[in-house]
Design a protein around this motif. Sequence first.
Motif, PDB file in Angstrom:
ATOM      1  N   LEU A  55     -55.332 -44.279  80.621  1.00 11.75           N
ATOM      2  CA  LEU A  55     -55.833 -44.914  78.768  1.00 11.75           C
ATOM      3  C   LEU A  55     -57.279 -45.244  79.079  1.00 11.75           C
ATOM      4  N   ALA A  56     -57.230 -46.007  79.795  1.00 13.89           N
ATOM      5  CA  ALA A  56     -58.009 -46.364  80.632  1.00 13.89           C
ATOM      6  C   ALA A  56     -59.876 -45.784  80.004  1.00 13.89           C
ATOM      7  N   GLN A  57     -59.428 -45.216  81.433  1.00 13.16           N
ATOM      8  CA  GLN A  57     -60.608 -43.853  81.593  1.00 13.16           C
ATOM      9  C   GLN A  57     -60.769 -43.054  79.918  1.00 13.16           C
ATOM     10  N   LEU A  58     -60.191 -42.879  79.174  1.00 20.06           N
ATOM     11  CA  LEU A  58     -59.924 -41.851  78.134  1.00 20.06           C
ATOM     12  C   LEU A  58     -60.459 -42.834  77.061  1.00 20.06           C
ATOM     13  N   THR A  59     -60.674 -44.298  76.640  1.00 16.76           N
ATOM     14  CA  THR A  59     -60.769 -45.382  76.194  1.00 16.76           C
ATOM     15  C   THR A  59     -62.477 -45.073  76.374  1.00 16.76           C
ATOM     16  N   ASP A  60     -62.805 -45.724  77.281  1.00  9.02           N
ATOM     17  CA  ASP A  60     -63.949 -45.955  77.495  1.00  9.02           C
ATOM     18  C   ASP A  60     -64.582 -44.664  77.781  1.00  9.02           C
ATOM     19  N   LEU A  61     -64.009 -43.436  77.678  1.00  6.61           N
ATOM     20  CA  LEU A  61     -64.765 -42.222  77.731  1.00  6.61           C
ATOM     21  C   LEU A  61     -65.571 -42.247  76.004  1.00  6.61           C
ATOM     22  N   LEU A  62     -64.445 -42.675  75.128  1.00  4.50           N
ATOM     23  CA  LEU A  62     -63.875 -42.439  73.192  1.00  4.50           C
ATOM     24  C   LEU A  62     -65.765 -42.878  73.282  1.00  4.50           C
ATOM     25  N   VAL A  63     -65.097 -44.255  73.377  1.00  2.00           N
ATOM     26  CA  VAL A  63     -66.314 -45.185  72.845  1.00  2.00           C
ATOM     27  C   VAL A  63     -68.024 -45.166  73.368  1.00  2.00           C
ATOM     28  N   GLU A  64     -67.849 -44.338  74.654  1.00  2.00           N
ATOM     29  CA  GLU A  64     -69.122 -44.068  75.476  1.00  2.00           C
ATOM     30  C   GLU A  64     -69.603 -43.042  74.238  1.00  2.00           C
ATOM     31  N   THR A  65     -69.076 -42.469  73.683  1.00  2.29           N
ATOM     32  CA  THR A  65     -69.108 -41.396  73.234  1.00  2.29           C
ATOM     33  C   THR A  65     -69.807 -41.682  71.863  1.00  2.29           C
ATOM     34  N   VAL A  66     -69.292 -41.983  71.040  1.00  3.50           N
ATOM     35  CA  VAL A  66     -69.377 -42.750  69.488  1.00  3.50           C
ATOM     36  C   VAL A  66     -70.627 -43.916  69.658  1.00  3.50           C
ATOM     37  N   ALA A  67     -70.901 -44.443  70.592  1.00  6.62           N
ATOM     38  CA  ALA A  67     -71.419 -45.478  71.026  1.00  6.62           C
ATOM     39  C   ALA A  67     -72.925 -44.700  71.590  1.00  6.62           C
ATOM     40  N   ALA A  68     -72.696 -43.310  71.881  1.00  8.31           N
ATOM     41  CA  ALA A  68     -74.515 -42.479  72.120  1.00  8.31           C
ATOM     42  C   ALA A  68     -73.610 -41.382  71.090  1.00  8.31           C
ATOM     43  N   GLY A  69     -73.724 -41.067  70.049  1.00  6.93           N
ATOM     44  CA  GLY A  69     -73.799 -40.706  68.724  1.00  6.93           C
ATOM     45  C   GLY A  69     -72.884 -39.223  68.313  1.00  6.93           C
ATOM     46  N   GLY A  70     -71.538 -39.622  69.309  1.00  8.67           N
ATOM     47  CA  GLY A  70     -70.761 -38.521  69.031  1.00  8.67           C
ATOM     48  C   GLY A  70     -70.108 -38.164  67.866  1.00  8.67           C
ATOM     49  N   SER A  71     -70.182 -37.119  67.062  1.00  8.12           N
ATOM     50  CA  SER A  71     -69.085 -37.047  66.362  1.00  8.12           C
ATOM     51  C   SER A  71     -67.434 -37.019  66.395  1.00  8.12           C
ATOM     52  N   VAL A  72     -66.613 -37.616  66.722  1.00  5.13           N
ATOM     53  CA  VAL A  72     -65.916 -37.298  67.026  1.00  5.13           C
ATOM     54  C   VAL A  72     -64.780 -38.221  66.205  1.00  5.13           C
ATOM     55  N   SER A  73     -64.571 -38.413  64.792  1.00  3.84           N
ATOM     56  CA  SER A  73     -64.592 -39.107  63.355  1.00  3.84           C
ATOM     57  C   SER A  73     -64.009 -40.739  63.702  1.00  3.84           C
ATOM     58  N   PHE A  74     -64.545 -41.312  64.361  1.00  5.26           N
ATOM     59  CA  PHE A  74     -64.799 -43.423  64.760  1.00  5.26           C
ATOM     60  C   PHE A  74     -65.939 -43.221  64.404  1.00  5.26           C
ATOM     61  N   MET A  75     -66.239 -44.340  63.755  1.00  2.00           N
ATOM     62  CA  MET A  75     -67.244 -45.446  63.619  1.00  2.00           C
ATOM     63  C   MET A  75     -67.917 -46.089  64.950  1.00  2.00           C
ATOM     64  N   HIS A  76     -69.320 -46.663  64.948  1.00  2.20           N
ATOM     65  CA  HIS A  76     -70.160 -47.632  66.086  1.00  2.20           C
ATOM     66  C   HIS A  76     -70.088 -48.361  65.254  1.00  2.20           C
ATOM     67  N   PRO A  77     -69.580 -49.719  65.881  1.00  2.00           N
ATOM     68  CA  PRO A  77     -68.719 -49.883  67.662  1.00  2.00           C
ATOM     69  C   PRO A  77     -67.753 -49.935  67.005  1.00  2.00           C
ATOM     70  N   LEU A  78     -66.955 -48.968  68.240  1.00  2.00           N
ATOM     71  CA  LEU A  78     -65.699 -48.561  67.964  1.00  2.00           C
ATOM     72  C   LEU A  78     -64.916 -49.790  69.025  1.00  2.00           C
ATOM     73  N   ALA A  79     -63.842 -50.583  68.490  1.00  2.00           N
ATOM     74  CA  ALA A  79     -63.226 -51.137  69.333  1.00  2.00           C
ATOM     75  C   ALA A  79     -62.034 -50.441  70.110  1.00  2.00           C
ATOM     76  N   LEU A  80     -62.443 -51.498  71.238  1.00  2.00           N
ATOM     77  CA  LEU A  80     -61.419 -51.417  72.093  1.00  2.00           C
ATOM     78  C   LEU A  80     -60.046 -50.325  72.323  1.00  2.00           C
ATOM     79  N   ASP A  81     -59.198 -51.050  71.439  1.00  2.00           N
ATOM     80  CA  ASP A  81     -57.857 -51.952  70.851  1.00  2.00           C
ATOM     81  C   ASP A  81     -57.392 -50.254  70.315  1.00  2.00           C
ATOM     82  N   VAL A  82     -59.004 -50.568  69.223  1.00  2.00           N
ATOM     83  CA  VAL A  82     -58.278 -49.008  68.496  1.00  2.00           C
ATOM     84  C   VAL A  82     -59.011 -47.302  69.055  1.00  2.00           C
ATOM     85  N   ALA A  83     -59.319 -47.611  70.285  1.00  2.00           N
ATOM     86  CA  ALA A  83     -59.892 -45.936  70.677  1.00  2.00           C
ATOM     87  C   ALA A  83     -58.604 -46.151  71.308  1.00  2.00           C
ATOM     88  N   CYS A  84     -58.023 -47.160  72.380  1.00  2.00           N
ATOM     89  CA  CYS A  84     -57.182 -46.732  73.247  1.00  2.00           C
ATOM     90  C   CYS A  84     -55.411 -45.985  72.934  1.00  2.00           C
TER      91      CYS A  84
END
Length: 176
Positions: free
Chosen positions: A16-45
């Motif tokens: 869960l921790a690694q998936l959360t970090d990957l999702l936050v990193e992807t969104v921060a890098a501009g990845g269009s995966v249904s979330f807006m930047h900045p993505l809160a860790l608790d939302v990603a988790c």
Amino acid sequence: MNVIEIGPLTVSRETLAQLTDLLVETVAAGGSVSFMHPLALDVACAFWETSLAAAARGQRMVLGAWDGGALVGTVTLLLDCPPNQPHRAEIAKLMTSVGQRGRGVGTRLMRAAERLAAEKGRTLLVLDTASEEGASGLYEKLGFTLAGEVPDYALKPHGGLTGTLIYWKRIGTASR
């Protein structure tokens, strides 16, 4: 690059921790995966907890790409289709860590998802990707066919609209 191992993911604190970090990193890098930047860790988790719970119920498969103990990519195969669509599955949330991009991780994840879909009797895969900065080149290289584009489909993570490209691919016995 070390040997990348691909396999289904299940709930654990570390995953869960690694998936959360990957999702936050992807969104921060501009990845269009249904979330807006900045993505809160608790939302990603919470997203990953829900996704892995659906996987435990057999509604989807969440695959991970591991380089040693590090999760470097993921893709989700959505299997919970309506009763009139038992032959298809959908690809979602393909993500590769920024430091691993261009090294074949996404290709390996997609091929594994396709194999698993065929093993589950699916003969059609569908997916969508952002028109701008999406993974259309990868999908086309893997044999997906562009069905069309929907303009102004979603907001980009840092703002502004982008269209989405819709792709399909016949697999398994239907691809022969």
